[in-house]
Design a protein around this motif. Structure first.
Motif, PDB file in Angstrom:
ATOM      1  N   ASP A   1       0.835  -1.205   0.000  1.00 30.33           N
ATOM      2  CA  ASP A   1       0.000   0.000   0.000  1.00 30.33           C
ATOM      3  C   ASP A   1       0.868   1.253   0.000  1.00 30.33           C
ATOM      4  OD1 ASP A   1      -2.290  -1.548   0.080  1.00 30.33           O
ATOM      5  OD2 ASP A   1      -2.358  -1.556   2.271  1.00 30.33           O
ATOM      6  N   ARG A   2       1.970   1.200   0.755  1.00 32.95           N
ATOM      7  CA  ARG A   2       2.861   2.368   0.822  1.00 32.95           C
ATOM      8  C   ARG A   2       3.497   2.654  -0.537  1.00 32.95           C
ATOM      9  NH1 ARG A   2       5.929   0.714   4.633  1.00 32.95           N
ATOM     10  NH2 ARG A   2       7.832   0.265   3.451  1.00 32.95           N
ATOM     11  N   LEU A   3       3.919   1.619  -1.248  1.00 39.50           N
ATOM     12  CA  LEU A   3       4.516   1.808  -2.567  1.00 39.50           C
ATOM     13  C   LEU A   3       3.500   2.431  -3.528  1.00 39.50           C
ATOM     14  CD1 LEU A   3       6.521  -1.537  -2.959  1.00 39.50           C
ATOM     15  CD2 LEU A   3       7.409   0.710  -2.310  1.00 39.50           C
ATOM     16  N   PHE A   4       2.263   1.957  -3.442  1.00 35.70           N
ATOM     17  CA  PHE A   4       1.194   2.533  -4.264  1.00 35.70           C
ATOM     18  C   PHE A   4       1.011   4.007  -3.932  1.00 35.70           C
ATOM     19  CE2 PHE A   4      -3.230   3.738  -4.875  1.00 35.70           C
ATOM     20  CZ  PHE A   4      -3.487   3.311  -6.161  1.00 35.70           C
ATOM     21  N   GLU A   5       1.013   4.345  -2.625  1.00 29.04           N
ATOM     22  CA  GLU A   5       0.811   5.730  -2.202  1.00 29.04           C
ATOM     23  C   GLU A   5       1.956   6.623  -2.660  1.00 29.04           C
ATOM     24  OE1 GLU A   5      -1.654   7.216  -0.978  1.00 29.04           O
ATOM     25  OE2 GLU A   5      -2.966   5.553  -0.438  1.00 29.04           O
ATOM     26  N   ILE A   6       3.181   6.097  -2.671  1.00 30.08           N
ATOM     27  CA  ILE A   6       4.326   6.884  -3.139  1.00 30.08           C
ATOM     28  C   ILE A   6       4.122   7.281  -4.595  1.00 30.08           C
ATOM     29  CG2 ILE A   6       6.783   6.761  -3.744  1.00 30.08           C
ATOM     30  CD1 ILE A   6       7.186   5.104  -1.195  1.00 30.08           C
ATOM     31  N   ILE A   7       3.725   6.326  -5.423  1.00 33.05           N
ATOM     32  CA  ILE A   7       3.485   6.617  -6.838  1.00 33.05           C
ATOM     33  C   ILE A   7       2.352   7.623  -7.006  1.00 33.05           C
ATOM     34  CG2 ILE A   7       2.735   5.629  -9.035  1.00 33.05           C
ATOM     35  CD1 ILE A   7       4.146   3.026  -8.216  1.00 33.05           C
ATOM     36  N   GLN A   8       1.262   7.429  -6.260  1.00 31.03           N
ATOM     37  CA  GLN A   8       0.134   8.343  -6.364  1.00 31.03           C
ATOM     38  C   GLN A   8       0.509   9.747  -5.903  1.00 31.03           C
ATOM     39  OE1 GLN A   8      -1.407   6.458  -8.464  1.00 31.03           O
ATOM     40  NE2 GLN A   8      -3.391   7.098  -7.664  1.00 31.03           N
ATOM     41  N   PHE A   9       1.294   9.835  -4.843  1.00 35.64           N
ATOM     42  CA  PHE A   9       1.736  11.137  -4.324  1.00 35.64           C
ATOM     43  C   PHE A   9       2.558  11.867  -5.377  1.00 35.64           C
ATOM     44  CE2 PHE A   9       4.307  14.140  -2.013  1.00 35.64           C
ATOM     45  CZ  PHE A   9       3.539  14.536  -0.932  1.00 35.64           C
ATOM     46  N   MET A  10       3.452  11.148  -6.018  1.00 43.34           N
ATOM     47  CA  MET A  10       4.307  11.765  -7.033  1.00 43.34           C
ATOM     48  C   MET A  10       3.503  12.167  -8.260  1.00 43.34           C
ATOM     49  SD  MET A  10       7.699   9.345  -6.676  1.00 43.34           S
ATOM     50  CE  MET A  10       8.749  10.409  -7.668  1.00 43.34           C
ATOM     51  N   ARG A  11       2.495  11.397  -8.617  1.00 40.05           N
ATOM     52  CA  ARG A  11       1.648  11.750  -9.762  1.00 40.05           C
ATOM     53  C   ARG A  11       0.852  13.015  -9.490  1.00 40.05           C
ATOM     54  NH1 ARG A  11      -2.207   7.149 -11.311  1.00 40.05           N
ATOM     55  NH2 ARG A  11      -2.655   8.557 -13.017  1.00 40.05           N
ATOM     56  N   ARG A  12       0.423  13.204  -8.231  1.00 40.64           N
ATOM     57  CA  ARG A  12      -0.408  14.361  -7.897  1.00 40.64           C
ATOM     58  C   ARG A  12       0.407  15.617  -7.624  1.00 40.64           C
ATOM     59  NH1 ARG A  12      -3.100  10.371  -4.533  1.00 40.64           N
ATOM     60  NH2 ARG A  12      -1.915  11.197  -2.768  1.00 40.64           N
ATOM     61  N   ASN A  13       1.713  15.485  -7.483  1.00 43.16           N
ATOM     62  CA  ASN A  13       2.552  16.615  -7.104  1.00 43.16           C
ATOM     63  C   ASN A  13       2.677  17.605  -8.260  1.00 43.16           C
ATOM     64  OD1 ASN A  13       4.367  18.368  -5.999  1.00 43.16           O
ATOM     65  ND2 ASN A  13       5.956  16.862  -5.598  1.00 43.16           N
ATOM     66  N   ALA A  14       2.018  18.750  -8.101  1.00 41.57           N
ATOM     67  CA  ALA A  14       1.994  19.735  -9.180  1.00 41.57           C
ATOM     68  C   ALA A  14       3.364  20.346  -9.451  1.00 41.57           C
ATOM     69  CB  ALA A  14       0.989  20.848  -8.849  1.00 41.57           C
ATOM     70  N   SER A  15       4.210  20.414  -8.429  1.00 43.26           N
ATOM     71  CA  SER A  15       5.524  21.037  -8.598  1.00 43.26           C
ATOM     72  C   SER A  15       6.492  20.151  -9.375  1.00 43.26           C
ATOM     73  CB  SER A  15       6.129  21.379  -7.228  1.00 43.26           C
ATOM     74  OG  SER A  15       6.410  20.194  -6.500  1.00 43.26           O
ATOM     75  N   GLY A  16       6.174  18.868  -9.482  1.00 41.85           N
ATOM     76  CA  GLY A  16       7.026  17.954 -10.241  1.00 41.85           C
ATOM     77  C   GLY A  16       8.023  17.201  -9.399  1.00 41.85           C
ATOM     78  N   THR A  17       8.754  17.896  -8.552  1.00 41.35           N
ATOM     79  CA  THR A  17       9.786  17.259  -7.731  1.00 41.35           C
ATOM     80  C   THR A  17       9.230  16.916  -6.353  1.00 41.35           C
ATOM     81  OG1 THR A  17      11.534  18.480  -8.863  1.00 41.35           O
ATOM     82  CG2 THR A  17      12.090  17.508  -6.732  1.00 41.35           C
ATOM     83  N   THR A  18       9.459  15.697  -5.935  1.00 41.15           N
ATOM     84  CA  THR A  18       8.977  15.231  -4.634  1.00 41.15           C
ATOM     85  C   THR A  18      10.159  14.917  -3.736  1.00 41.15           C
ATOM     86  OG1 THR A  18       7.003  14.252  -5.646  1.00 41.15           O
ATOM     87  CG2 THR A  18       7.602  13.486  -3.441  1.00 41.15           C
ATOM     88  N   ARG A  19      10.158  15.478  -2.537  1.00 38.25           N
ATOM     89  CA  ARG A  19      11.241  15.221  -1.589  1.00 38.25           C
ATOM     90  C   ARG A  19      10.896  14.028  -0.707  1.00 38.25           C
ATOM     91  NH1 ARG A  19      11.933  20.528   1.776  1.00 38.25           N
ATOM     92  NH2 ARG A  19       9.722  20.027   2.061  1.00 38.25           N
ATOM     93  N   ALA A  20      11.922  13.305  -0.311  1.00 41.41           N
ATOM     94  CA  ALA A  20      11.714  12.170   0.589  1.00 41.41           C
ATOM     95  C   ALA A  20      11.085  12.630   1.899  1.00 41.41           C
ATOM     96  CB  ALA A  20      13.036  11.462   0.852  1.00 41.41           C
ATOM     97  N   ARG A  21      11.435  13.842   2.329  1.00 37.07           N
ATOM     98  CA  ARG A  21      10.873  14.365   3.571  1.00 37.07           C
ATOM     99  C   ARG A  21       9.361  14.516   3.463  1.00 37.07           C
ATOM    100  NH1 ARG A  21      13.084  20.029   5.502  1.00 37.07           N
ATOM    101  NH2 ARG A  21      14.987  18.760   5.634  1.00 37.07           N
ATOM    102  N   ASP A  22       8.864  14.999   2.308  1.00 35.35           N
ATOM    103  CA  ASP A  22       7.421  15.157   2.116  1.00 35.35           C
ATOM    104  C   ASP A  22       6.708  13.808   2.155  1.00 35.35           C
ATOM    105  OD1 ASP A  22       7.843  17.883   1.791  1.00 35.35           O
ATOM    106  OD2 ASP A  22       8.123  17.679  -0.370  1.00 35.35           O
ATOM    107  N   LEU A  23       7.305  12.811   1.496  1.00 32.33           N
ATOM    108  CA  LEU A  23       6.717  11.470   1.515  1.00 32.33           C
ATOM    109  C   LEU A  23       6.750  10.885   2.911  1.00 32.33           C
ATOM    110  CD1 LEU A  23       8.289  10.104  -1.781  1.00 32.33           C
ATOM    111  CD2 LEU A  23       5.843  10.430  -1.358  1.00 32.33           C
ATOM    112  N   SER A  24       7.844  11.111   3.624  1.00 36.12           N
ATOM    113  CA  SER A  24       7.987  10.594   4.978  1.00 36.12           C
ATOM    114  C   SER A  24       6.902  11.134   5.892  1.00 36.12           C
ATOM    115  CB  SER A  24       9.373  10.966   5.526  1.00 36.12           C
ATOM    116  OG  SER A  24       9.478  10.638   6.895  1.00 36.12           O
ATOM    117  N   GLU A  25       6.636  12.439   5.783  1.00 31.10           N
ATOM    118  CA  GLU A  25       5.605  13.062   6.622  1.00 31.10           C
ATOM    119  C   GLU A  25       4.209  12.599   6.228  1.00 31.10           C
ATOM    120  OE1 GLU A  25       6.254  17.222   6.182  1.00 31.10           O
ATOM    121  OE2 GLU A  25       8.060  17.251   7.456  1.00 31.10           O
ATOM    122  N   ALA A  26       3.967  12.471   4.931  1.00 35.12           N
ATOM    123  CA  ALA A  26       2.643  12.080   4.463  1.00 35.12           C
ATOM    124  C   ALA A  26       2.302  10.644   4.836  1.00 35.12           C
ATOM    125  CB  ALA A  26       2.553  12.269   2.946  1.00 35.12           C
ATOM    126  N   LEU A  27       3.305   9.760   4.781  1.00 38.71           N
ATOM    127  CA  LEU A  27       3.063   8.335   5.011  1.00 38.71           C
ATOM    128  C   LEU A  27       3.446   7.882   6.412  1.00 38.71           C
ATOM    129  CD1 LEU A  27       4.288   6.965   1.561  1.00 38.71           C
ATOM    130  CD2 LEU A  27       1.982   7.566   2.275  1.00 38.71           C
TER     131      LEU A  27
END
Length: 241
Positions: A5-31
């Motif tokens: 589920d976490r791997l799926f959420e990582i992909i979905q988070f990156m797809r929705r990220n309007a800025s394009g670049t996703t930081r590990a810190r943002d994913l860490s906080e979200a998940l």
């Protein structure tokens, strides 16, 4: 959260990220996991062929055009899924309603456009204007206790107004509009009992876990009581003591 589920959420988070670049810190906080876990997950996603570019400390980008394999649903399956989720959104507690909304969003993100449009426009509704006997506690607490096999304590008032203190092993929840019912092993009566949630007050969930003790399980309850029928609803929760 399961790793899949976490791997799926990582992909979905990156797809929705309007800025394009996703930081590990943002994913860490979200998940709600460590950055180290995120780095490992992204490395594994890249190794499995997901087109992620970037590096630790800089950020990651999911190349345009990537999508997960579509889920193959029939129209009837879409209707069943949407109607079920809408009923939960309307009749469940806040936590369960949010989960139902998230399920719909996840499915919409990965199914083909034709089915996505059908899903969005299906005419099966569950109106929010309905009557349910009021429950004085958060139903999510009871679901948590059932899921994790935690004993609960509460004050219960039966149909004739007699009050008692109960400590029970919660086994199952069932909804018979407009009433929620709890099936449990009652330590006071040393037997199975059913309780109407609208007659429960002062609920507290303990840290005391219970196991599958023979004779006290949900399977034993269903085999003995067979209570979830309309014909028996009038007496459920008001059994003679």
């Amino acid at each position: 959260m399961r790793r899949a589920d976490r791997l799926f959420e990582i992909i979905q988070f990156m797809r929705r990220n309007a800025s394009g670049t996703t930081r590990a810190r943002d994913l860490s906080e979200a998940l709600e996991v460590s950055e180290r876990t995120i780095y490992r997950d992204i490395r594994d996603l890249m190794a499995s062929g997901v087109p992620i570019e970037g590096e630790a400390g800089v950020g990651y980008v999911l190349r345009a055009g990537f999508d997960l394999p579509p889920l193959m649903f029939k129209e009837q399956e879409i209707e069943a899924l949407v109607l079920g989720a809408r009923i939960v959104e309307s009749w469940g507690d806040r936590e369960l309603a949010k989960a139902a909304t998230d399920v719909i969003a996840k499915v919409e993100a990965v199914i083909p456009d034709r089915l996505r449009d059908y899903m969005a426009n299906t005419a099966l509704l569950a109106p929010s204007q309905h009557f349910m006997e009021p429950v004085t506690f958060d139903l999510a607490e009871m679901r948590h206790a059932v899921r994790h096999r935690l004993k609960v304590h509460f004050r219960y008032t039966d149909v004739v107004g007699k009050a008692s203190e109960r400590t029970v092993r919660p086994l199952s929840l069932a909804y018979f509009g407009p009433i929620w019912l709890l099936a449990a092993w009652c330590e006071l009566r040393t037997d199975f009992r059913t309780f109407r949630l609208d007659r429960i007050e002062d609920l507290s969930v303990s840290a005391d876990r219970f196991g599958n003790e023979p004779g006290k399980t949900l399977h034993d309850f269903l085999r003995r009581k067979q209570p979830w029928t309309r014909s028996s609803l009038a007496t459920i929760g008001d059994e003679s003591e």
